[in-house]
Design an enzyme around this catalytic site. Structure first.
Site, mmCIF file in Angstrom:
data_model
loop_
_atom_site.group_PDB
_atom_site.id
_atom_site.type_symbol
_atom_site.label_atom_id
_atom_site.label_comp_id
_atom_site.label_asym_id
_atom_site.label_seq_id
_atom_site.Cartn_x
_atom_site.Cartn_y
_atom_site.Cartn_z
ATOM 1 N N LYS A 55 6.451 87.747 56.680
ATOM 2 C CA LYS A 55 5.198 88.397 57.398
ATOM 3 C C LYS A 55 4.084 88.581 56.296
ATOM 4 C CE LYS A 55 7.844 89.543 61.587
ATOM 5 N NZ LYS A 55 8.690 90.541 62.373
ATOM 6 N N GLN A 99 9.702 96.926 62.068
ATOM 7 C CA GLN A 99 10.902 95.541 62.167
ATOM 8 C C GLN A 99 12.167 96.467 62.880
ATOM 9 O OE1 GLN A 99 10.028 92.543 61.577
ATOM 10 N NE2 GLN A 99 12.168 91.687 62.196
ATOM 11 N N ASP A 122 2.668 94.183 67.813
ATOM 12 C CA ASP A 122 4.135 93.592 68.450
ATOM 13 C C ASP A 122 4.105 93.610 69.960
ATOM 14 O OD1 ASP A 122 6.186 92.758 66.856
ATOM 15 O OD2 ASP A 122 6.881 94.617 66.304
HETATM 16 N N1 GUN Z 1 13.010 91.979 65.275
HETATM 17 C C1 GUN Z 1 13.103 90.609 65.892
HETATM 18 N N2 GUN Z 1 12.120 90.083 66.256
HETATM 19 C C2 GUN Z 1 11.008 91.139 66.133
HETATM 20 C C3 GUN Z 1 9.694 91.189 66.502
HETATM 21 O O1 GUN Z 1 9.196 90.265 67.041
HETATM 22 N N3 GUN Z 1 9.178 92.238 66.037
HETATM 23 C C4 GUN Z 1 9.639 93.323 65.343
HETATM 24 N N4 GUN Z 1 9.091 94.440 65.279
HETATM 25 N N5 GUN Z 1 10.951 93.287 65.239
HETATM 26 C C5 GUN Z 1 11.805 92.148 65.379
#
Ligand code: GUN
Length: 298
Positions: A55, A99, A122
């Site tokens: 990311k 995350q 998100d």
């Molecule tokens: N962990 C797995 N997928 C995601 C996501 O789309 N966002 C976040 N913040 N954590 C994750």
């Protein structure tokens, strides 16, 4: 025997990222704004570390201001909330992401709900979930994985899914539930299947669109699939294999890819399907947030 079209999520994500990079440059030139993304990672989950690194790389490639906050697994809830409060008030930050999964002692709900809805790239805040569920998609941050899946489905089937049956396997807040809202808005007739569903193969056999998001390697079999169906595989499962006496690990989806290819109309591979689209949709949401902060959209 037919072979399904391979939906190239990686190529589509690259294309979209190029457009986002162009729009980012123009936002800076015309309005002096650089989209800012803050990613918070807590603890040592190896998969999370890889996702967060990707990311950050992508954000930088798009020309964003990107910051990562790495917190130890034993960080306290108030310390996390204090950091999020600071980020909520930081004008250089337009998107905040914590995350998941979090270490067990932390309250995931309190943490995701403490992110300002206007920086919730998100799409996990109840305000954004509510807007999406009520059909105000233009006004909500849509969770990145379902948003990416929808773009790929739209490429295959067009924007109107009237008369088509869709099954979503998995009822998570991150994928299954928002995916259901998005497909419903496009007039698909949806079933959300899960571990308590009776006759899952029969449900899948009746579906023109299958979104598999359960985290069980190769679960969806070829004889479950309606000929010509569009298959979106959200699963990312690491499995150990022994080849020539050597143990190796590789990624596989929730769909038995090779066998399903002989029946489906189109299918996303793992890796190279949903994953890259998810990351790019995060950039899309962050750019949108930066534009909104300058009164440029909606
Ligand atoms: N962990 C797995 N997928 C995601 C996501 O789309 N966002 C976040 N913040 N954590 C994750």
């Amino acid at each position: 025997m037919t072979t399904a079209r391979r939906i190239d999520g990686k190529a589509k994500a690259e294309q979209l990222a190029e457009s986002i990079t162009g729009q980012t440059a123009s936002l800076l030139k015309k309005h002096g704004i650089t989209p800012g993304l803050a990613v918070v990672i807590i603890g040592e989950d190896p998969a999370s570390k890889v996702y967060v690194r990707n990311k950050k790389r992508r954000a930088e490639a798009c020309g964003f201001y990107s910051v990562q906050h790495t917190l130890p697994a034993n960080v306290s809830q108030p310390e996390v909330l204090k950091l999020l409060d600071d980020l909520n008030h930081d004008n250089a930050i337009h998107g905040i992401l914590v995350q998941l999964p979090l270490p067990g002692h932390l309250d995931e709900q309190a943490i995701t709900q403490s992110i300002s809805p206007s920086k919730d790239v998100d799409g996990f805040h109840f305000i954004n979930i509510g807007k999406l569920t009520a059909g105000h998609t233009a006004d909500a941050f849509v969770p990145c994985t379902p948003a990416g899946c929808m773009l790929m489905i739209e490429d295959e089937l067009g924007p109107d899914l009237s008369g088509l049956n869709a099954v979503i396997i998995g009822r998570s807040n991150i994928v299954g539930k928002p995916m259901a809202s998005l497909l419903m808005q496009r007039n698909a007739t949806i079933t959300v299947a899960h571990s308590r569903t009776r006759d899952l193969p029969g449900v899948v056999r009746n579906s023109d669109i299958v979104v598999a998001a359960v985290g069980r390697p190769n679960m969806v079999k070829a004889d479950w699939v309606k000929p010509g169906a569009v298959i979106i595989d959200v699963g990312i499962n690491r499995i150990e294999e022994t080849i020539d006496g050597e143990s190796r690990s590789r990624l596989t989806g929730d769909v038995d890819y090779d066998a399903v290819c002989a029946v489906a109309g189109a299918i996303t591979p793992v890796p190279g399907g949903v994953g890259p689209m998810t990351i790019t949709m995060l950039m899309f949401n962050t750019l949108r947030s930066a534009r909104l902060s300058a009164g440029l959209e909606d």
